[in-house]
Scaffold this active site. Structure first.
Site, short mmCIF file in Angstrom:
data_model
loop_
_atom_site.label_atom_id
_atom_site.label_comp_id
_atom_site.label_asym_id
_atom_site.label_seq_id
_atom_site.Cartn_x
_atom_site.Cartn_y
_atom_site.Cartn_z
N ASP A 4 0.84 -1.20 0.00
CA ASP A 4 0.00 0.00 0.00
C ASP A 4 0.87 1.25 0.00
O ASP A 4 2.01 1.20 0.46
CB ASP A 4 -0.82 0.12 1.29
N1 URA Z 1 -0.98 -6.00 4.04
C1 URA Z 1 -1.44 -4.72 4.05
O1 URA Z 1 -2.42 -4.41 4.72
N2 URA Z 1 -0.79 -3.81 3.30
C2 URA Z 1 0.29 -4.09 2.57
O2 URA Z 1 0.84 -3.21 1.93
C3 URA Z 1 0.78 -5.42 2.58
C4 URA Z 1 0.12 -6.35 3.32
#
Ligand code: URA
Length: 231
Positions: A104
């Site tokens: 993310d």
């Molecule tokens: N889980 C998440 O919530 N975000 C990420 O970027 C990777 C795994």
């Protein structure tokens, strides 16, 4: 053997259309002999450009320490992209350099980038089960009951039909709101949603490990080539 214009275009040196001009302006040799014809054929290993071998002719595989605030999408409208950190020639490669899975915008840490489509499929396939280690901090103290809950392989996230695969949660004895979580799959926002399912909000999230790979002392925003055997 491949056409030189195709080779140069695939590796990001110039477009196929620009190849004739590129060959005029640069000293390109194949097995030591100067080449001006973009349609001539060569093995990548035999080509020198201004005396230098071709740049990663067999494909790129990079480990990047992703800073916060960058997206793994290619869509510029979603914000600054991890690909914007790469040298222009790598950004011009075809197939394009893309991330293996995604982190993310608000997640930092280890992400793999490659132009090898088969590696993207291999390492994002649920069959492959590469362990990925995340370090999370949360808005509340984490209870040891979460360990068997995450390990059971029965937790169903909002909007999903199938439960999460068993996951290994390790609470930090020195910090009740910090934990490491090892996942072998990659559902959308999985770490945040797993904690959310227990009432906790993830405040910071960092990926520490992908298979055997760690960042070592790679600073945020920096990348280095890796061999697939290191994963
Ligand atoms: N889980 C998440 O919530 N975000 C990420 O970027 C990777 C795994």
């Amino acid at each position: 053997m491949r056409r030189l214009d195709q080779l140069l275009a695939n590796l990001g040196y110039c477009s196929r259309r620009e190849a004739r001009d590129y060959l005029k302006k640069n000293s390109v040799t194949v097995r030591g002999a100067p080449v001006r014809d973009p349609s001539s054929k060569a093995r990548a290993a035999d080509v020198l450009i201004n005396g230098e071998p071709l740049d990663h002719p067999d494909g790129l595989l990079l480990v990047l320490n992703k800073p916060l605030g960058l997206v793994c999408s290619h869509d510029e409208r979603e914000g600054p992209r991890v690909y914007d950190l790469l040298p222009e020639r790598w950004r011009a490669r075809n197939p394009q350099v893309t991330s293996i899975g995604r982190l993310d915008k608000d997640t930092a840490g280890l992400i793999l980038l490659t132009d090898q489509t088969e590696l993207v499929h291999k390492y994002t396939s649920p069959k492959h089960k590469v362990p990925k280690l995340y370090r999370a901090t949360t808005d509340r103290d984490l209870c040891p009951d979460l360990i068997p809950l995450f390990a059971a392989g029965t937790l169903v996230l909002d909007g999903e039909d199938a439960p999460c695969a068993p996951a290994d949660l390790r609470l930090d004895p020195a910090s009740p709101r910090t934990a490491d979580l090892i996942l072998t799959e990659g559902k959308y926002h999985q770490v945040r949603r797993m904690f959310a399912a227990t009432g906790a909000t993830v405040l910071t999230l960092h990926r520490v490990r992908f298979g055997n790979l760690t960042l070592g002392d790679l600073p945020p925003g920096q990348f280095r080539p890796v061999a697939e055997s290191e994963i």
